[in-house]
Design a protein around this motif. Sequence first.
Motif, PDB file in Angstrom:
ATOM      1  N   ASP A  17       0.813  -1.218   0.000  1.00  0.00           N
ATOM      2  CA  ASP A  17       0.000   0.000   0.000  1.00  0.00           C
ATOM      3  C   ASP A  17       0.848   1.271   0.000  1.00  0.00           C
ATOM      4  OD1 ASP A  17      -2.294  -1.560   0.066  1.00  0.00           O
ATOM      5  OD2 ASP A  17      -2.462  -1.471   2.251  1.00  0.00           O
ATOM      6  N   TYR A  18       2.144   1.123   0.302  1.00  0.00           N
ATOM      7  CA  TYR A  18       3.038   2.273   0.383  1.00  0.00           C
ATOM      8  C   TYR A  18       4.210   2.083  -0.580  1.00  0.00           C
ATOM      9  CZ  TYR A  18       0.402   3.244   4.587  1.00  0.00           C
ATOM     10  OH  TYR A  18      -0.616   3.499   5.460  1.00  0.00           O
ATOM     11  N   PRO A  19       4.637   3.155  -1.216  1.00  0.00           N
ATOM     12  CA  PRO A  19       5.734   3.025  -2.187  1.00  0.00           C
ATOM     13  C   PRO A  19       7.102   2.959  -1.506  1.00  0.00           C
ATOM     14  CG  PRO A  19       5.057   5.306  -2.055  1.00  0.00           C
ATOM     15  CD  PRO A  19       4.103   4.517  -1.173  1.00  0.00           C
ATOM     16  N   ASP A  20       8.049   2.325  -2.194  1.00  0.00           N
ATOM     17  CA  ASP A  20       9.446   2.409  -1.779  1.00  0.00           C
ATOM     18  C   ASP A  20       9.931   3.819  -2.062  1.00  0.00           C
ATOM     19  OD1 ASP A  20       9.395  -0.297  -1.198  1.00  0.00           O
ATOM     20  OD2 ASP A  20      10.369  -0.889  -3.073  1.00  0.00           O
ATOM     21  N   ILE A  21      10.968   4.246  -1.371  1.00  0.00           N
ATOM     22  CA  ILE A  21      11.550   5.567  -1.601  1.00  0.00           C
ATOM     23  C   ILE A  21      12.995   5.376  -2.038  1.00  0.00           C
ATOM     24  CG2 ILE A  21      12.203   7.779  -0.576  1.00  0.00           C
ATOM     25  CD1 ILE A  21       9.945   7.331   1.486  1.00  0.00           C
ATOM     26  N   THR A  22      13.279   5.681  -3.299  1.00  0.00           N
ATOM     27  CA  THR A  22      14.653   5.646  -3.782  1.00  0.00           C
ATOM     28  C   THR A  22      15.277   6.988  -3.451  1.00  0.00           C
ATOM     29  OG1 THR A  22      14.063   4.133  -5.563  1.00  0.00           O
ATOM     30  CG2 THR A  22      16.140   5.336  -5.791  1.00  0.00           C
ATOM     31  N   LEU A  23      16.319   6.950  -2.644  1.00  0.00           N
ATOM     32  CA  LEU A  23      16.929   8.195  -2.170  1.00  0.00           C
ATOM     33  C   LEU A  23      17.811   8.810  -3.251  1.00  0.00           C
ATOM     34  CD1 LEU A  23      17.807   6.934   1.380  1.00  0.00           C
ATOM     35  CD2 LEU A  23      16.004   8.540   0.777  1.00  0.00           C
ATOM     36  N   ARG A  24      17.674  10.111  -3.402  1.00  0.00           N
ATOM     37  CA  ARG A  24      18.501  10.875  -4.349  1.00  0.00           C
ATOM     38  C   ARG A  24      19.502  11.690  -3.551  1.00  0.00           C
ATOM     39  NH1 ARG A  24      13.285  13.762  -6.408  1.00  0.00           N
ATOM     40  NH2 ARG A  24      13.545  14.170  -4.229  1.00  0.00           N
ATOM     41  N   GLU A  25      20.521  12.143  -4.235  1.00  0.00           N
ATOM     42  CA  GLU A  25      21.572  12.912  -3.573  1.00  0.00           C
ATOM     43  C   GLU A  25      21.027  14.147  -2.860  1.00  0.00           C
ATOM     44  OE1 GLU A  25      25.655  14.554  -5.031  1.00  0.00           O
ATOM     45  OE2 GLU A  25      25.255  12.640  -6.031  1.00  0.00           O
ATOM     46  N   GLU A  26      19.999  14.758  -3.426  1.00  0.00           N
ATOM     47  CA  GLU A  26      19.460  15.994  -2.844  1.00  0.00           C
ATOM     48  C   GLU A  26      18.472  15.741  -1.706  1.00  0.00           C
ATOM     49  OE1 GLU A  26      17.032  15.141  -6.628  1.00  0.00           O
ATOM     50  OE2 GLU A  26      19.145  15.137  -6.099  1.00  0.00           O
ATOM     51  N   ASP A  27      18.085  14.475  -1.450  1.00  0.00           N
ATOM     52  CA  ASP A  27      17.171  14.157  -0.357  1.00  0.00           C
ATOM     53  C   ASP A  27      17.880  14.290   0.984  1.00  0.00           C
ATOM     54  OD1 ASP A  27      15.000  13.548  -2.002  1.00  0.00           O
ATOM     55  OD2 ASP A  27      15.586  11.447  -2.177  1.00  0.00           O
ATOM     56  N   GLU A  28      17.134  14.738   1.973  1.00  0.00           N
ATOM     57  CA  GLU A  28      17.673  14.846   3.330  1.00  0.00           C
ATOM     58  C   GLU A  28      17.144  13.669   4.146  1.00  0.00           C
ATOM     59  OE1 GLU A  28      17.283  17.711   7.204  1.00  0.00           O
ATOM     60  OE2 GLU A  28      17.246  18.651   5.235  1.00  0.00           O
ATOM     61  N   LEU A  29      18.037  12.770   4.543  1.00  0.00           N
ATOM     62  CA  LEU A  29      17.679  11.585   5.319  1.00  0.00           C
ATOM     63  C   LEU A  29      18.251  11.702   6.720  1.00  0.00           C
ATOM     64  CD1 LEU A  29      16.620   8.643   5.615  1.00  0.00           C
ATOM     65  CD2 LEU A  29      18.893   7.908   4.815  1.00  0.00           C
ATOM     66  N   GLU A  30      17.372  11.496   7.709  1.00  0.00           N
ATOM     67  CA  GLU A  30      17.811  11.459   9.099  1.00  0.00           C
ATOM     68  C   GLU A  30      17.229  10.199   9.725  1.00  0.00           C
ATOM     69  OE1 GLU A  30      17.837  14.248  13.100  1.00  0.00           O
ATOM     70  OE2 GLU A  30      16.746  14.914  11.338  1.00  0.00           O
ATOM     71  N   ILE A  31      18.091   9.301  10.184  1.00  0.00           N
ATOM     72  CA  ILE A  31      17.639   8.058  10.803  1.00  0.00           C
ATOM     73  C   ILE A  31      17.568   8.266  12.311  1.00  0.00           C
ATOM     74  CG2 ILE A  31      18.190   5.636  11.228  1.00  0.00           C
ATOM     75  CD1 ILE A  31      19.437   5.568   8.434  1.00  0.00           C
ATOM     76  N   PHE A  32      16.402   7.946  12.889  1.00  0.00           N
ATOM     77  CA  PHE A  32      16.176   8.157  14.317  1.00  0.00           C
ATOM     78  C   PHE A  32      16.412   6.907  15.141  1.00  0.00           C
ATOM     79  CE2 PHE A  32      13.617  11.513  12.384  1.00  0.00           C
ATOM     80  CZ  PHE A  32      14.120  12.602  13.041  1.00  0.00           C
ATOM     81  N   GLY A  33      16.110   5.745  14.577  1.00  0.00           N
ATOM     82  CA  GLY A  33      16.279   4.545  15.385  1.00  0.00           C
ATOM     83  C   GLY A  33      15.964   3.278  14.633  1.00  0.00           C
ATOM     84  N   VAL A  34      16.098   2.179  15.364  1.00  0.00           N
ATOM     85  CA  VAL A  34      15.847   0.841  14.848  1.00  0.00           C
ATOM     86  C   VAL A  34      14.578   0.319  15.506  1.00  0.00           C
ATOM     87  CG1 VAL A  34      16.747  -1.514  14.757  1.00  0.00           C
ATOM     88  CG2 VAL A  34      18.305   0.417  14.536  1.00  0.00           C
ATOM     89  N   VAL A  35      13.683  -0.253  14.718  1.00  0.00           N
ATOM     90  CA  VAL A  35      12.437  -0.807  15.262  1.00  0.00           C
ATOM     91  C   VAL A  35      12.749  -2.126  15.941  1.00  0.00           C
ATOM     92  CG1 VAL A  35      10.140  -1.681  14.686  1.00  0.00           C
ATOM     93  CG2 VAL A  35      11.064   0.325  13.480  1.00  0.00           C
ATOM     94  N   THR A  36      12.337  -2.267  17.189  1.00  0.00           N
ATOM     95  CA  THR A  36      12.604  -3.501  17.934  1.00  0.00           C
ATOM     96  C   THR A  36      11.331  -4.284  18.215  1.00  0.00           C
ATOM     97  OG1 THR A  36      12.455  -2.336  20.047  1.00  0.00           O
ATOM     98  CG2 THR A  36      14.643  -2.545  19.052  1.00  0.00           C
ATOM     99  N   THR A  37      10.171  -3.629  18.241  1.00  0.00           N
ATOM    100  CA  THR A  37       8.911  -4.274  18.560  1.00  0.00           C
ATOM    101  C   THR A  37       7.788  -3.612  17.777  1.00  0.00           C
ATOM    102  OG1 THR A  37       9.697  -4.634  20.817  1.00  0.00           O
ATOM    103  CG2 THR A  37       7.338  -4.884  20.446  1.00  0.00           C
ATOM    104  N   VAL A  38       6.817  -4.422  17.342  1.00  0.00           N
ATOM    105  CA  VAL A  38       5.610  -3.878  16.724  1.00  0.00           C
ATOM    106  C   VAL A  38       4.414  -4.385  17.502  1.00  0.00           C
ATOM    107  CG1 VAL A  38       6.555  -3.582  14.413  1.00  0.00           C
ATOM    108  CG2 VAL A  38       5.509  -5.747  15.047  1.00  0.00           C
ATOM    109  N   VAL A  39       3.346  -3.627  17.500  1.00  0.00           N
ATOM    110  CA  VAL A  39       2.161  -3.988  18.260  1.00  0.00           C
ATOM    111  C   VAL A  39       1.231  -4.876  17.456  1.00  0.00           C
ATOM    112  CG1 VAL A  39       0.160  -3.054  19.474  1.00  0.00           C
ATOM    113  CG2 VAL A  39       2.350  -1.877  19.610  1.00  0.00           C
ATOM    114  N   HIS A  40       1.274  -4.763  16.133  1.00  0.00           N
ATOM    115  CA  HIS A  40       0.425  -5.575  15.272  1.00  0.00           C
ATOM    116  C   HIS A  40       1.283  -6.269  14.219  1.00  0.00           C
ATOM    117  CE1 HIS A  40       0.792  -2.717  11.921  1.00  0.00           C
ATOM    118  NE2 HIS A  40       0.777  -1.796  12.861  1.00  0.00           N
ATOM    119  N   ALA A  41       0.705  -7.274  13.576  1.00  0.00           N
ATOM    120  CA  ALA A  41       1.447  -8.022  12.546  1.00  0.00           C
ATOM    121  C   ALA A  41       1.709  -7.126  11.350  1.00  0.00           C
ATOM    122  CB  ALA A  41       0.646  -9.232  12.109  1.00  0.00           C
ATOM    123  N   LEU A  42       2.884  -7.258  10.756  1.00  0.00           N
ATOM    124  CA  LEU A  42       3.237  -6.480   9.566  1.00  0.00           C
ATOM    125  C   LEU A  42       2.713  -7.163   8.333  1.00  0.00           C
ATOM    126  CD1 LEU A  42       6.890  -5.451  10.396  1.00  0.00           C
ATOM    127  CD2 LEU A  42       4.866  -4.046  10.434  1.00  0.00           C
TER     128      LEU A  42
END
Length: 65
Positions: A40-65
């Motif tokens: 339902d959601y698109p992949d994001i191909t990162l371009r050189e001009e995109d600003e990416l900031e990673i906040f963390g790693v997912v360790t637990t989910v509340v519902h099934a993916l």
Amino acid sequence: MSLTGHPNCRRTASVDGEFVCKRLDLSVPSRPVLRAESEDYPDITLREEDELEIFGVVTTVVHAL
């Protein structure tokens, strides 16, 4: 506590100010992609001009993916 992500783990991040939760795919180093778990959601191909900031790693989910 700080966690180091492994390849293909889910991460919380911001791309140009938009928050996302996706897998970071670095299989092609010159073309990093944030991969969606749902078709339902698109992949994001990162371009050189995109600003990416990673906040963390997912360790637990509340519902099934």
